[in-house]
Design an enzyme around this catalytic site. Structure first.
Site, short mmCIF file in Angstrom:
data_model
loop_
_atom_site.label_atom_id
_atom_site.label_comp_id
_atom_site.label_asym_id
_atom_site.label_seq_id
_atom_site.Cartn_x
_atom_site.Cartn_y
_atom_site.Cartn_z
N TRP A 70 -2.84 2.88 -5.12
CA TRP A 70 -4.06 3.02 -4.80
C TRP A 70 -4.81 4.25 -5.31
O TRP A 70 -6.07 4.37 -5.11
CB TRP A 70 -4.20 3.22 -3.21
CG TRP A 70 -3.70 2.17 -2.55
CD1 TRP A 70 -2.93 1.02 -2.44
CD2 TRP A 70 -3.97 2.01 -0.97
NE1 TRP A 70 -2.69 0.31 -1.59
CE2 TRP A 70 -3.23 0.89 -0.31
CE3 TRP A 70 -4.62 2.96 0.02
CZ2 TRP A 70 -3.36 0.79 0.84
CZ3 TRP A 70 -4.76 2.46 1.34
CH2 TRP A 70 -3.93 1.44 1.91
N GLU A 71 -4.06 5.05 -6.17
CA GLU A 71 -4.50 6.26 -6.73
C GLU A 71 -5.07 7.13 -5.85
O GLU A 71 -5.85 7.92 -6.00
CB GLU A 71 -5.50 5.97 -7.94
CG GLU A 71 -5.29 4.94 -8.89
CD GLU A 71 -6.26 4.09 -9.33
OE1 GLU A 71 -7.39 4.46 -9.35
OE2 GLU A 71 -5.99 3.03 -9.88
#
Ligand code: SF4
Ligand code: SF4
Length: 153
Positions: free
Chosen positions: A43-44
């Site tokens: 998802w960073e």
């Protein structure tokens, strides 16, 4: 921008495994070090980067998004109660940000099962589960009909 782990810094504590919302940080059974099992699903969110006590996790930018020579570094310093971000652009331009670490002690946030089970009226309520209590507010702001603007007619 998936994460990767510097194996020589990782001590296998597992904090990144516990915190990853995508459940993709795992401990390698042979080497007892963390690694990202599915970079495409990252998802960073940087949660693991900030949680790692060894500063062993970094984030690799995709070439189309951040090609050649950029970097984003995050440093969590409990002693100073800060998280520092250093963003370096391709042209050498740098931006630095410092934010406070939130003071909620690790593991102290109530889990969903710690809340009362909602009754059936909750199905017709616009609030999400456990709101507004989980947001630490008395109630969500609402708009009255006369505050709404008419759209295109
Ligand atoms: Fe998981 Fe977020 Fe770390 Fe990606 S950046 S590995 S989603 S904790
Ligand atoms: Fe290794 Fe850091 Fe993950 Fe701990 S939090 S297992 S040191 S990468």
């Amino acid at each position: 921008m998936p994460t990767f782990v510097y194996m020589t810094r990782c001590d296998g504590c597992g904090h990144c495994v516990d915190i990853c919302p995508s459940d993709i940080m795992h401990i390698d059974k042979t080497y007892r070090r963390a690694y990202n099992i599915e970079p495409n699903m990252c998802w960073e969110c940087y949660s693991c980067v900030k949680a790692c006590p060894q500063n062993a996790i970094d984030v690799r930018g995709y070439a189309d998004f951040a090609p050649l020579g950029h970097s984003v570094r995050v440093l969590r310093e409990e002693g100073k109660n800060t998280i520092s971000w250093k963003v370096k652009f391709r042209n050498g331009h740098e931006k630095n940000f410092v934010s406070p670490i939130r003071t909620t002690p690790w593991g102290s946030i109530k889990a969903p099962e710690d809340y009362d089970i909602p009754d059936e009226t909750a199905l017709k309520n616009q609030e999400l589960a456990h709101e507004p209590e989980s947001l630490n507010i008395d109630g969500l702001p609402t708009l009255k009909p006369d505050q709404l603007k008419l759209g295109v007619v």
